[in-house]
Scaffold this motif. Structure first.
Motif, PDB file in Angstrom:
ATOM      1  N   ILE A 117     198.921  26.962  26.868  1.00  0.00           N
ATOM      2  CA  ILE A 117     198.054  27.625  25.979  1.00  0.00           C
ATOM      3  C   ILE A 117     197.236  28.597  26.401  1.00  0.00           C
ATOM      4  N   ILE A 118     196.910  28.690  27.726  1.00  0.00           N
ATOM      5  CA  ILE A 118     196.164  30.033  28.048  1.00  0.00           C
ATOM      6  C   ILE A 118     196.857  31.471  27.967  1.00  0.00           C
ATOM      7  N   ALA A 119     198.278  30.930  28.506  1.00  0.00           N
ATOM      8  CA  ALA A 119     199.174  32.221  28.654  1.00  0.00           C
ATOM      9  C   ALA A 119     199.366  32.531  27.264  1.00  0.00           C
ATOM     10  N   LYS A 120     199.577  31.836  26.142  1.00  0.00           N
ATOM     11  CA  LYS A 120     199.837  32.271  24.703  1.00  0.00           C
ATOM     12  C   LYS A 120     198.548  33.061  24.279  1.00  0.00           C
ATOM     13  N   ILE A 121     197.372  32.330  24.632  1.00  0.00           N
ATOM     14  CA  ILE A 121     196.267  33.015  24.050  1.00  0.00           C
ATOM     15  C   ILE A 121     196.094  34.718  24.617  1.00  0.00           C
ATOM     16  N   GLN A 122     196.607  34.713  25.836  1.00  0.00           N
ATOM     17  CA  GLN A 122     196.374  35.934  26.450  1.00  0.00           C
ATOM     18  C   GLN A 122     197.504  36.811  25.934  1.00  0.00           C
ATOM     19  N   ASP A 123     198.750  36.313  25.509  1.00  0.00           N
ATOM     20  CA  ASP A 123     199.832  37.152  24.875  1.00  0.00           C
ATOM     21  C   ASP A 123     199.244  37.780  23.475  1.00  0.00           C
ATOM     22  N   GLU A 124     198.747  36.679  22.741  1.00  0.00           N
ATOM     23  CA  GLU A 124     198.167  37.149  21.464  1.00  0.00           C
ATOM     24  C   GLU A 124     197.096  38.310  21.790  1.00  0.00           C
ATOM     25  N   TYR A 125     196.229  37.917  22.813  1.00  0.00           N
ATOM     26  CA  TYR A 125     195.235  38.962  22.812  1.00  0.00           C
ATOM     27  C   TYR A 125     195.714  40.574  23.111  1.00  0.00           C
ATOM     28  N   TYR A 126     196.403  40.543  24.134  1.00  0.00           N
ATOM     29  CA  TYR A 126     197.534  41.884  24.299  1.00  0.00           C
ATOM     30  C   TYR A 126     198.090  42.341  23.152  1.00  0.00           C
ATOM     31  N   ALA A 127     198.827  41.480  22.371  1.00  0.00           N
ATOM     32  CA  ALA A 127     199.619  41.850  21.230  1.00  0.00           C
ATOM     33  C   ALA A 127     198.480  42.434  20.079  1.00  0.00           C
TER      34      ALA A 127
END
Length: 132
Positions: A67-77
Motif C-alpha cells: 500500500i505505501i509503495a502504491k501511495i508513493q507511485d500515485e504521489y509521483y504520478a
C-alpha cells in the motif's frame, strides 16, 4: 473502609487504561497526507478517536500489502501534488504497543537515533478498507 474502596477503584481504573507491551488493536485509519522531498512523510488519522499516526509509527517490518509503495507511485504520478486519489482513503490497520528506538531529526534532514527507547503504538499491518 471508604478509603480502601476508593483505593481499590483507583487501582482498577488505572490498570484498565494502561497499555501493555504486545497489546494489539485494529483501527480504521484515513490517509491525510503524503509527500517526499529529502525524506518521505505520511500521515494517517484514526477516524474513531482522532489520534494521529505518521511515519514514526510505521514498524520497519510492516505487512502493508504494498500500500505505501502504491501511495508513493500515485504521489509521483500526480507530479508531487498532495491532491491524489489515495488522500482521504480508509485503511484497516493493526497497531501494536511496542518498545522502539527513539529518533529525532538531524541537521541534514535525516533521522538520528537518540540512544533512548520509548513505548508507542506502531502500525504492523495495513490493508485496504473493504467497502460494505
Amino acid at each position: 473502609m471508604k478509603i480502601i474502596v476508593s483505593i481499590i477503584v483507583l487501582l482498577i481504573t488505572s490498570s484498565s487504561f494502561s497499555q501493555k507491551i504486545g497489546e494489539r488493536k485494529t483501527l480504521t485509519l484515513k490517509l491525510m497526507s503524503y509527500e517526499c522531498v529529502d525524506n518521505c512523510y505520511i500521515s494517517f488519522k484514526d477516524i474513531v478517536k482522532g489520534s494521529d499516526y505518521d511515519f514514526h509509527n510505521i514498524d520497519d517490518k510492516i505487512n502493508d500489502n504494498n500500500i505505501i509503495a502504491k501511495i508513493q507511485d500515485e504521489y509521483y504520478a500526480s507530479e508531487q501534488s498532495n491532491n491524489f486519489k489515495s488522500i482521504g482513503k480508509l485503511y484497516t490497520a493493526v497497531v501494536e504497543y511496542k518498545i522502539v528506538k527513539e529518533f529525532e531529526e538531524s541537521g541534514d534532514g535525516g533521522l538520528e537515533y537518540t540512544g533512548k527507547k520509548i513505548k508507542k503504538w506502531m502500525i504492523i499491518n495495513l490493508k485496504n478498507q473493504i467497502n460494505k
